[in-house]
Design a protein around this motif. Structure first.
Motif, PDB file in Angstrom:
ATOM      1  N   LEU A 149       0.707  -1.270  -0.131  1.00 28.51           N
ATOM      2  CA  LEU A 149       0.054   0.129  -0.140  1.00 28.51           C
ATOM      3  C   LEU A 149       0.758   1.063   0.092  1.00 28.51           C
ATOM      4  N   ASN A 150       1.991   1.192   0.552  1.00 27.74           N
ATOM      5  CA  ASN A 150       2.968   2.552   0.666  1.00 27.74           C
ATOM      6  C   ASN A 150       3.333   2.709  -0.557  1.00 27.74           C
ATOM      7  N   ALA A 190      -2.105   5.173   3.133  1.00 34.88           N
ATOM      8  CA  ALA A 190      -1.729   3.626   3.093  1.00 34.88           C
ATOM      9  C   ALA A 190      -2.168   3.111   4.568  1.00 34.88           C
TER      10      ALA A 190
END
Length: 738
Positions: A149-150, A190
Motif C-alpha cells: 500500500l505504501n 496507506a
C-alpha cells in the motif's frame, strides 16, 4: 482542437494544482456533484476497476470517492490520480499471495537465522512467558500488505488531508471496541486503506490514536451515508456484497461461518441502499461463482465490472461532460505530486525494549538525498527479518527542507520469547528410518544491543540439544559473539563391499564453543570459533573396532558463508556458498591431529515454474588422521540417493548433483515433480578421487510443499544396479554443510 482552446489548455498545464482544482470545481458547478461509493468484497473488488474504466470511457467525472475494504483500496488509487489503465496493470502484476504473508522472504533474514530455519521451520506465532502462551491479534499482521500500500500510494504520500487529493476521498473502518463506523479523511493514506481492509481474525487490527480499527464492512460495507455527508448530489454506488446462501448450500462449517459474516454485511448494506433515491445509480456486477480470494481472476473481474457499468449506460449517459470539460478534469487528476523527495531527517518512533540506535543503524538512507524507496523497504524488511516486530513501517511528513521520514515499529504483542518447531523424516523402506521432532525457545531483546538466548531440543533418531547466547558487539549487528553448549547423538553404519551393513556405531558428541563473527552485508557471515569437547563411540552391532574411551576434541575453525536462497527446503532462486577450515590439535585439547576443509556451492533459478538446481560438495582431510568419529558419510536422500544413509563413508568425500523440477498447483496445494542426477564417493584422500572410482545415482521425485517443508516420494537407481525408494519430509540442501 481550436487554437483558443489549445492556448487555454496550455496555460492550465503551467498553473498550480490549486488552479486546476478551481477550474475543475467551476466545471462541476454546472452539474450535480457525483459521489462514487465502492463496497468491500475482497478480490471481487477488482470489478470496481472495470466500472471506473467505463466511467472514463463515457467521460463521467467523479467529485468524491468513498470506499470500504477492497473498495477503499481501489477508490484511494483512483482518488490519488492513478490512471485506470495503471491500476489494472498494477493489479495484474501484483503478487497477491505476498499480501497474505508477513515474512518478507528468507533472503532478508540474517545468516544466523538461516542456519537453523531448516531445523525449526514452523513458527506459528507462539510467545511464551511466566504466565503462559500468547498469540497475536490476527493470523496476519499485515507487514507485506503495508509495503504494498505504501508503494501504491507513494505519489501522494505527503497528503495528510484526503480532501486535498485530486478527488476527495474517505475510507471506512470499524471501531473494534464499539462496532461503530469510523470515517477516515486524514492521516496516512496507506494506513487508512490498511485499517479499512483489516478482516478480524485474519489481519491484526490497526491502532490509530486510542482506537483499534478493523474492516469497515462490519459497520458499513456500502457507505452511502458518508458520500451524502460529503455533499454528494448524486451517488453512483457499486455493490459487490455477497448474497445470502440458500438452505441447500449451508452444509459445511465454512459455509455456515461465511453465512454469518454475510448476514452482518448484507444487513448494513441494505440499510445504506435504503438511502439511495431515484436519481442515484446502483451498479451490481454479476459475480456469481467468484469469491473473495479469486485474485488470479483479475482480468475476468475487470470485465464483469465493466459489463455491469455498461448495463447502466442509459442512466449514466446524462452525467457525461464535454470533451473540453473532461480534459480539464483529466489535467486535475494528473496534478498529484510525483517525483522524489529530499529526506531532511529521519525519526525513529520510540519502542519499549531496544534503543533507537538499534533501528537507526539499520537505515541506510542518507540525509539530504532523494528518498530511495526500494532501498528503504529492503532495510525495513531486514529489520522485520530479525523477528522482533509485528509491524515495521514508514511514513513521510513535509518539512521546510524536504520530508521527514518516520520509521515506526510495533513490537510483537506475544513476544519477546518465541517457540518454533520442526519435524524431519526419512525412510528408504529397507530398515533405515530417521524420525525427529524438534522445538526451540528463543529469548530475545535481553539488552539494548539485542542479545538473544536460544535453546533447541530434538527427540528421535538423532537426539540433540543446544543452548547458546548471541551477543552483538555493536548496534548494527556487524560484529558478534556466540557462546554455546551442545550435545547430540548419531548412528554410523559400516558397510561391506556388497553393500551389506556389517557394523553399527552409536556416537555421542558433547562440546562447548565460543565464536567471534561479523556480518558481511545482508546475506554473508564470517565466523571464527574455538570448540572443546569429546566424542564417545559405542559399538552396537558387528565387530568393527571402536575407540574404548572418550575421544577428546579441541579445534579452531574459520567459516565463511553466503546464503541468498529464497527457501530453506525447496529453493527456486538464490545461491549458497560455504567454506570451513578446521584445525584439530593436541595443544587445543584434542586426542587427534588433523586439518580439514569443507566446501559447498549451490545455485538455483526458475523460469515459468521450471526450476534447475546445481550442487557441488567436498570435504577433504589435508593432513593427519581424523578418526572414525570424524568420518564423512554420504548416502541417503539427495546425498547419492541410490545408496543407504551412511553407506559411503571415508575421511574425504565429494559429490556433484543437478536437479530439475516443475511446479504445479496453486498457492493452497503447491506440488512439484522432477528428476535428479548425483555423482561422487568417499575416499581416504581426495587425491584418490576420479570419475572411474565415483558412483552415480539417477532419481525421480514428486512432492507437496507444506509448512514443514516438502513431503517427497522418490526413487533412485545407481550404476551398481541398486534401486531405492524414499519418503522424505523436511530435507534441506544446507544441512549438508552444517
Amino acid at each position: 482542437m481550436k487554437p483558443l482552446s489549445l492556448l487555454a489548455l496550455t496555460w492550465l498545464i503551467l498553473v498550480s494544482p490549486i488552479s486546476l482544482a478551481a477550474a475543475a470545481s467551476d466545471t462541476a458547478a454546472e452539474r450535480p456533484r457525483i459521489g462514487l461509493v465502492l463496497s468491500g468484497g475482497g478480490a471481487k473488488g477488482m470489478a470496481h476497476v472495470g466500472v471506473l474504466r467505463v466511467l472514463e470511457e463515457m467521460k463521467i467525472p467523479v467529485d468524491m470517492v468513498v470506499g470500504t475494504s477492497a473498495g477503499s483500496a481501489v477508490g484511494a488509487l483512483y482518488a490519488s490520480g492513478m490512471p485506470v489503465s495503471e491500476i489494472e496493470h498494477r493489479f495484474l502484476e501484483m503478487d497477491w499471495l505476498s499480501s497474505f504473508r508477513d515474512d518478507p522472504g528468507r533472503v532478508y533474514k540474517p545468516v544466523r537465522r538461516k542456519q537453523a530455519d531448516w531445523k525449526y521451520p514452523l513458527a506459528p506465532g507462539l510467545g511464551v512467558s511466566l504466565d503462559g502462551l500468547h498469540v497475536g491479534a490476527g493470523i496476519i499482521a499485515g507487514q507485506n500488505l503495508g509495503f504494498i500500500l505504501n508503494e501504491l500510494t507513494n505519489s501522494v504520500s505527503l497528503v495528510e488531508d484526503f480532501d486535498r487529493l485530486p478527488i476527495p476521498f474517505r475510507a471506512v473502518a470499524t471501531d473494534l471496541e464499539t462496532g461503530e463506523m469510523v470515517v477516515l479523511g486524514s492521516g496516512n493514506l496507506a494506513t487508512a486503506i490498511r485499517a479499512s481492509m483489516s478482516i478480524p481474525g485474519v489481519y491484526a487490527p490497526v491502532r490509530l490514536g486510542d482506537r483499534l480499527l478493523v474492516d469497515g464492512g462490519i459497520a458499513a460495507n456500502l457507505p452511502v451515508s458518508v458520500a451524502r455527508d460529503m455533499g454528494a448530489d448524486l451517488i453512483i454506488a457499486v455493490d459487490i456484497t455477497d448474497a445470502l446462501l440458500g438452505p441447500d448450500e449451508l452444509r459445511e462449517a465454512f459455509s455456515i461461518f461465511g453465512q454469518l459474516t454475510t448476514i452482518m454485511t448484507r444487513r448494513n448494506t441494505d440499510e445504506q441502499l435504503g438511502m439511495l433515491d431515484e436519481k442515484d445509480i446502483l451498479i451490481r456486477p454479476d459475480l456469481e461463482g467468484h469469491g473473495a480470494a479469486d485474485f488470479e481472476n483479475a482480468p475476468v473481474l475487470f470485465e464483469l465490472g465493466a459489463s455491469a457499468a455498461r448495463m447502466n449506460a442509459v442512466e449514466l449517459n446524462h452525467l457525461a461532460v464535454s470533451d473540453e470539460a473532461w480534459q480539464l478534469y483529466a489535467l486535475h487528476m494528473a496534478s498529484a505530486t510525483h517525483g522524489k523527495h529530499i529526506v531532511a531527517g529521519i525519526e525513529v518512533r520510540h519502542e519499549r525494549r531496544l534503543g533507537r540506535e538499534f533501528l537507526r543503524e539499520r537505515i541506510r538512507q542518507p540525509i539530504g538525498e532523494p528518498l530511495d524507496v526500494e532501498a528503504l523497504e529492503a532495510d525495513l524488511k531486514r529489520i522485520y527479518g530479525l523477528g522482533y516486530y509485528e509491524i515495521v513501517s514508514y511514513s513521510q511528513t513535509p518539512s521546510p527542507d524536504g520530508i521527514l521520514l518516520l520509521i515506526e515499529v510495533q513490537e510483537k504483542s506475544w513476544g519477546p520469547n518465541y517457540l518454533s518447531f520442526g519435524l524431519s523424516y526419512e525412510d528408504n523402506f529397507d530398515g533405515d528410518t530417521h524420525f525427529n521432532l524438534a522445538s526451540s525457545l528463543r529469548v530475545t531483546e535481553l539488552n539494548v544491543l539485542g542479545a538473544e538466548w536460544q535453546t533447541g531440543v530434538q527427540l528421535g533418531t538423532e537426539p540433540f540439544i543446544r543452548t547458546q547466547w548471541y551477543q552483538p558487539i555493536d548496534y548494527g549487528y556487524e560484529r558478534f559473539l556466540v557462546a554455546g553448549v551442545e550435545y547430540y547423538q548419531d548412528t554410523f553404519g559400516i558397510y561391506g563391499s556388497e553393500g551389506e551393513r556389517v557394523a553399527e556405531l552409536d556416537v555421542a558428541f558433547s562440546q562447548v564453543d565460543l565464536g567471534l563473527g561479523m556480518e558481511l552485508g545482508g546475506n554473508a557471515e564470517i565466523r571464527f570459533e574455538y570448540a572443546r569437547g569429546y566424542a564417545t563411540v559405542d559399538q552396537q552391532l558387528g565387530t568393527t573396532t571402536a575407540p574404548e574411551d572418550a575421544v577428546h576434541q579441541g579445534n579452531l575453525s574459520l567459516q565463511l558463508v553466503h546464503d541468498s536462497l529464497d527457501d530453506a527446503f525447496f529453493p527456486q532462486n538464490g545461491a549458497f556458498a560455504g567454506i570451513r577450515g578446521r584445525v584439530e590439535r593436541e595443544s587445543l585439547g584434542s586426542d587427534r591431529h588433523f586439518d580439514s576443509v569443507t566446501g559447498m556451492v549451490l545455485g538455483t533459478d526458475s523460469w515459468n515454474s521450471f526450476t534447475l538446481t546445481g550442487l557441488l560438495y567436498a570435504h577433504t582431510v589435508t593432513r593427519g588422521e581424523p578418526g572414525i568419529e570424524n568420518a564423512i558419510r554420504l548416502g541417503g536422500f539427495r546425498r547419492l540417493s541410490a545408496y543407504a544413509p551412511g553407506q559411503i563413508t571415508g575421511d574425504s568425500a565429494a559429490m556433484g548433483s543437478v536437479y530439475a523440477s516443475q511446479s504445479f498447483g496453486g498457492p493452497i496445494t503447491p506440488w512439484f515433480a522432477g528428476m535428479g542426477f548425483e555423482t561422487g564417493n568417499a575416499w581416504e584422500s581426495l587425491s584418490d578421487a576420479s570419475w572411474a572410482s565415483s558412483v552415480r545415482s539417477w532419481s525421480a521425485f514428486a512432492g507437496l510443499d507444506t509448512f514443514l517443508g516438502p513431503v517427497q516420494l522418490a526413487t533412485a537407481y545407481s550404476n551398481q544396479d541398486n534401486w531405492t525408494v524414499y519418503l522424505n519430509i523436511g530435507f534441506s540442501f544446507t544441512q549438508l554443510f552444517y
